[in-house]
Scaffold this motif. Structure first.
Motif, mmCIF file in Angstrom:
data_model
loop_
_atom_site.group_PDB
_atom_site.id
_atom_site.type_symbol
_atom_site.label_atom_id
_atom_site.label_comp_id
_atom_site.label_asym_id
_atom_site.label_seq_id
_atom_site.Cartn_x
_atom_site.Cartn_y
_atom_site.Cartn_z
ATOM 1 N N SER A 25 43.571 35.197 28.271
ATOM 2 C CA SER A 25 44.513 36.507 28.903
ATOM 3 C C SER A 25 46.047 35.918 30.063
ATOM 4 O O SER A 25 45.470 35.409 31.043
ATOM 5 N N PRO A 26 47.057 36.059 29.433
ATOM 6 C CA PRO A 26 47.914 35.421 30.362
ATOM 7 C C PRO A 26 47.890 36.307 31.825
ATOM 8 O O PRO A 26 48.983 35.343 32.891
ATOM 9 N N SER A 27 47.304 37.071 32.242
ATOM 10 C CA SER A 27 47.295 38.041 33.206
ATOM 11 C C SER A 27 46.165 37.281 34.147
ATOM 12 O O SER A 27 46.047 37.590 35.356
ATOM 13 N N VAL A 28 45.868 36.707 33.723
ATOM 14 C CA VAL A 28 43.877 35.872 33.666
ATOM 15 C C VAL A 28 44.817 33.817 34.659
ATOM 16 O O VAL A 28 44.912 33.903 33.749
ATOM 17 N N THR A 29 44.490 34.698 36.061
ATOM 18 C CA THR A 29 44.694 32.548 36.532
ATOM 19 C C THR A 29 43.495 31.970 36.854
ATOM 20 O O THR A 29 43.266 30.356 36.095
ATOM 21 N N HIS A 30 42.448 32.594 37.192
ATOM 22 C CA HIS A 30 40.845 32.430 37.083
ATOM 23 C C HIS A 30 40.244 33.106 36.221
ATOM 24 O O HIS A 30 39.746 34.337 36.413
ATOM 25 N N CYS A 31 38.973 32.040 35.613
ATOM 26 C CA CYS A 31 38.129 33.067 35.423
ATOM 27 C C CYS A 31 36.644 31.620 35.728
ATOM 28 O O CYS A 31 36.799 30.568 35.093
ATOM 29 N N TYR A 32 35.580 32.330 36.072
ATOM 30 C CA TYR A 32 34.388 32.023 36.763
ATOM 31 C C TYR A 32 32.995 32.070 36.331
ATOM 32 O O TYR A 32 33.228 33.856 36.699
ATOM 33 N N ASP A 33 32.376 31.840 36.094
ATOM 34 C CA ASP A 33 30.478 33.063 36.401
ATOM 35 C C ASP A 33 29.797 32.276 37.793
ATOM 36 O O ASP A 33 30.401 31.418 38.403
ATOM 37 N N ARG A 34 29.249 32.760 38.343
ATOM 38 C CA ARG A 34 28.512 32.911 39.067
ATOM 39 C C ARG A 34 27.166 33.690 39.292
ATOM 40 O O ARG A 34 26.555 34.472 37.895
ATOM 41 N N ASN A 35 25.784 33.152 40.188
ATOM 42 C CA ASN A 35 24.984 33.676 39.871
ATOM 43 C C ASN A 35 25.010 35.365 40.471
ATOM 44 O O ASN A 35 25.594 35.532 41.328
ATOM 45 N N THR A 36 23.942 35.549 39.836
ATOM 46 C CA THR A 36 23.539 37.122 40.235
ATOM 47 C C THR A 36 22.645 37.293 41.447
ATOM 48 O O THR A 36 22.071 36.130 42.104
ATOM 49 N N ALA A 37 22.825 38.063 42.493
ATOM 50 C CA ALA A 37 22.086 38.244 43.506
ATOM 51 C C ALA A 37 21.352 39.832 43.683
ATOM 52 O O ALA A 37 22.098 40.379 43.146
ATOM 53 N N PRO A 38 20.101 40.518 44.021
ATOM 54 C CA PRO A 38 20.507 41.415 44.083
ATOM 55 C C PRO A 38 20.573 42.269 44.886
ATOM 56 O O PRO A 38 21.350 41.858 45.678
ATOM 57 N N GLY A 39 21.083 43.611 43.796
ATOM 58 C CA GLY A 39 21.861 44.755 44.212
ATOM 59 C C GLY A 39 23.283 44.334 43.957
ATOM 60 O O GLY A 39 24.546 44.901 43.728
ATOM 61 N N TRP A 40 23.247 43.834 43.165
ATOM 62 C CA TRP A 40 24.943 42.661 42.948
ATOM 63 C C TRP A 40 24.445 41.656 41.159
ATOM 64 O O TRP A 40 24.789 40.420 41.480
ATOM 65 N N PRO A 41 25.093 42.632 40.097
ATOM 66 C CA PRO A 41 24.038 42.290 38.975
ATOM 67 C C PRO A 41 25.577 41.162 38.230
ATOM 68 O O PRO A 41 25.791 40.608 37.208
ATOM 69 N N TYR A 42 27.147 41.157 39.451
ATOM 70 C CA TYR A 42 27.895 40.889 38.198
ATOM 71 C C TYR A 42 27.766 39.101 38.305
ATOM 72 O O TYR A 42 27.554 38.346 39.039
ATOM 73 N N ASN A 43 28.360 38.498 36.933
ATOM 74 C CA ASN A 43 27.659 36.899 36.891
ATOM 75 C C ASN A 43 29.394 36.175 36.317
ATOM 76 O O ASN A 43 28.885 34.789 35.735
ATOM 77 N N LEU A 44 30.304 37.183 36.407
ATOM 78 C CA LEU A 44 31.761 36.751 35.269
ATOM 79 C C LEU A 44 32.947 36.878 36.433
ATOM 80 O O LEU A 44 32.691 38.263 36.922
ATOM 81 N N TYR A 45 33.616 36.689 36.809
ATOM 82 C CA TYR A 45 34.593 36.930 37.743
ATOM 83 C C TYR A 45 36.292 36.635 37.010
ATOM 84 O O TYR A 45 36.489 35.177 36.243
ATOM 85 N N THR A 46 36.972 37.029 37.490
ATOM 86 C CA THR A 46 38.477 36.861 36.789
ATOM 87 C C THR A 46 39.364 37.483 37.394
ATOM 88 O O THR A 46 39.069 38.108 38.991
ATOM 89 N N MET A 47 40.408 36.715 37.694
ATOM 90 C CA MET A 47 41.641 36.889 39.009
ATOM 91 C C MET A 47 42.447 37.498 37.840
ATOM 92 O O MET A 47 42.806 36.397 37.784
ATOM 93 N N VAL A 48 42.936 38.637 37.900
ATOM 94 C CA VAL A 48 43.901 39.404 37.069
ATOM 95 C C VAL A 48 45.035 39.425 38.550
ATOM 96 O O VAL A 48 45.104 39.760 39.385
ATOM 97 N N HIS A 49 46.290 38.999 37.664
ATOM 98 C CA HIS A 49 47.848 39.329 38.637
ATOM 99 C C HIS A 49 49.177 40.196 37.778
ATOM 100 O O HIS A 49 48.608 40.136 36.123
#
Length: 165
Positions: free
Chosen positions: A97-121
């Motif tokens: 996506s042209p609006s996404v400048t960063h996209c990376y995966d991260r480990n999840t943690a208890p109470g935090w199920p998110y594993n993919l991060y994008t920076m949208v401008h």
């Protein structure tokens, strides 16, 4: 080049790293300009950069987007909960996506199920929200959290071999 010449960083390599950390020249032949600053030919400069990349002395080179200077007034970090088996597929789609400048995966943690991060401008908060909604729909991913920037800190990176400055 022999193995010894690429194992240790030479003084030439350090000079090359110093100029690569500075402003990238916006000219037709930027590496030629950088090579001139170091005092070598463009060919030698590029050979040394390639050798440092191959031996993992340089792992990445990239641009820093000063998004406000180019007209983007809003940005949001979006943490997505993506099925593990679809992570690469979805990350590739979102990163395109042209609006996404960063996209990376991260480990999840208890109470935090998110594993993919994008920076949208975007030009507005509403535009960012439309982009996020569209990405979620296109990828069939609904669980996410949007973390808006409240303050932009000065963007700096590590600087190496600067003891002479």
């Amino acid at each position: 080049m022999n193995a010894e010449s690429i194992t240790e960083l030479t003084e030439l390599d350090k000079r090359i790293v110093r100029v690569l950390q500075g402003e990238f020249p916006l000219v037709a032949e930027p590496y030629k300009t950088l090579a001139e600053q170091v005092g070598v030919s463009e060919e030698t400069f590029l050979e040394r950069v390639k050798a440092m990349q191959e031996t993992k002395k340089i792992r990445k080179m990239g641009a820093v987007l000063c998004h406000r200077e180019v007209g983007f007034k809003a940005n949001v970090l979006v943490a997505w909960e993506v099925p593990e088996g679809r992570l690469d597929e979805i990350a590739r789609h979102m990163a395109a996506s042209p609006s996404v400048t960063h996209c990376y995966d991260r480990n999840t943690a208890p109470g935090w199920p998110y594993n993919l991060y994008t920076m949208v401008h975007g030009h507005s908060r509403e535009e960012c929200e439309q982009v996020v909604k569209a990405l979620g729909r296109e990828c069939n991913v609904s669980n996410h959290v949007m973390l808006y920037s409240k303050h932009e800190w000065k963007k700096t990176a590590m600087r190496y071999f600067m003891e002479n400055e």
